[in-house]
Design an enzyme around this catalytic site. Structure first.
Site, mmCIF file in Angstrom:
data_model
loop_
_atom_site.group_PDB
_atom_site.id
_atom_site.type_symbol
_atom_site.label_atom_id
_atom_site.label_comp_id
_atom_site.label_asym_id
_atom_site.label_seq_id
_atom_site.Cartn_x
_atom_site.Cartn_y
_atom_site.Cartn_z
ATOM 1 N N HIS A 101 -9.850 7.066 -7.450
ATOM 2 C CA HIS A 101 -9.006 6.726 -6.306
ATOM 3 C C HIS A 101 -8.698 5.230 -6.285
ATOM 4 C CE1 HIS A 101 -7.517 6.790 -2.120
ATOM 5 N NE2 HIS A 101 -8.152 5.632 -2.009
ATOM 6 N N GLU A 102 -9.698 4.402 -6.501
ATOM 7 C CA GLU A 102 -9.484 2.952 -6.495
ATOM 8 C C GLU A 102 -8.601 2.527 -7.655
ATOM 9 O OE1 GLU A 102 -10.104 1.484 -3.899
ATOM 10 O OE2 GLU A 102 -11.390 3.019 -3.045
ATOM 11 N N HIS A 105 -5.019 2.860 -6.839
ATOM 12 C CA HIS A 105 -4.408 1.696 -6.187
ATOM 13 C C HIS A 105 -3.969 0.658 -7.218
ATOM 14 C CE1 HIS A 105 -5.046 2.944 -2.133
ATOM 15 N NE2 HIS A 105 -6.356 2.972 -2.227
ATOM 16 N N HIS A 109 -0.208 -0.746 -7.790
ATOM 17 C CA HIS A 109 0.097 -2.175 -7.862
ATOM 18 C C HIS A 109 0.922 -2.494 -9.105
ATOM 19 C CE1 HIS A 109 -1.484 -6.559 -8.199
ATOM 20 N NE2 HIS A 109 -0.389 -6.522 -7.479
#
Length: 228
Positions: A101-102, A105, A109
């Site tokens: 999940h991280e 991100h 980006h």
């Protein structure tokens, strides 16, 4: 007439408060449950994060260990995925799901995912708005109702930030599941378990948005009653 120390508008916050408590309990219990369920592939959260990053050409994004529990996050300013100890070293369904999940991100980006870009531009405005709003609202009760309008406008930035956060988080979770499946980092029968972990985590952001909207409605009611 209510006593001066009693504010009946707090009733508007009760549903959001209860929902927030439920969301916090849900994410804690779900994370703890699947922290005990080991992934059949045996990869750690850090290994999963590194593999997905490299597969997406994000070799310049670092992975670091973060102190505390559930402190996992992506730092776009330094291009670093920070993972808590249980996620970094863990081989559980919860560990690899949160790690993916991280990384989702980080992919957002890199791809200039608009909701993330927009949310990042809101950060300084939302921080100022959420802290300064209450000063103007207090002035509104002490000096003039016009100050309450300024406070509400400032608080709107914080509300908007919470609302924009929702598609950012849901999209990161979708990317996480896709990456885990496409790269063979999770077995077919583990997909639903991974989704449960990420869905529980998403509830906390829904609760935060609901709380912000409820507070905004309360401020509007207070403004109207002040003018009456």
């Amino acid at each position: 007439m209510f006593p001066y120390y009693y504010d009946p508008t707090y009733v508007l916050l009760i549903p959001a408060i209860l929902f927030t408590l439920y969301a916090q309990s849900k994410v804690q219990s779900t994370f703890s449950k699947y922290l005990r369920v080991h992934s059949s592939k045996g990869f750690t959260g850090a290994q999963v994060a590194r593999y997905i990053l490299d597969k997406n050409g994000l070799n310049d994004v670092d992975i670091q260990l973060s102190r505390g529990k559930l402190t996992d996050h992506y730092d776009p300013g330094n291009k670093v995925v920070r993972l808590s100890n249980e996620v970094y070293y863990g081989t559980s369904i919860a560990s690899i799901s949160v790690a993916a999940h991280e990384v989702g991100h980080a992919i957002q980006h890199a791809r200039n995912y608009f909701p993330l870009v927009f949310r990042n531009t809101l950060v300084p405005i939302a921080n100022i708005g959420s802290s300064m709003a209450w000063i103007f609202i207090l002035l509104g009760f002490m000096v003039s109702p016009s100050f309450i309008d300024i406070g509400i406008l400032l608080f709107l930035a914080a509300v908007l930030f919470q609302i924009v956060t929702l598609p950012v988080e849901f999209n990161a979770s979708n990317r996480a599941i896709d990456q885990l499946k496409e790269n063979g980092l999770i077995a077919f029968n583990e997909e639903s378990q991974s989704k449960k972990v990420l869905d529980a985590a998403a509830l906390t952001y829904v609760a935060a948005a609901a709380a912000a909207v409820s507070q905004l409605l309360r401020l509007i009611v207070l403004r109207n009653s002040r003018r009456d």
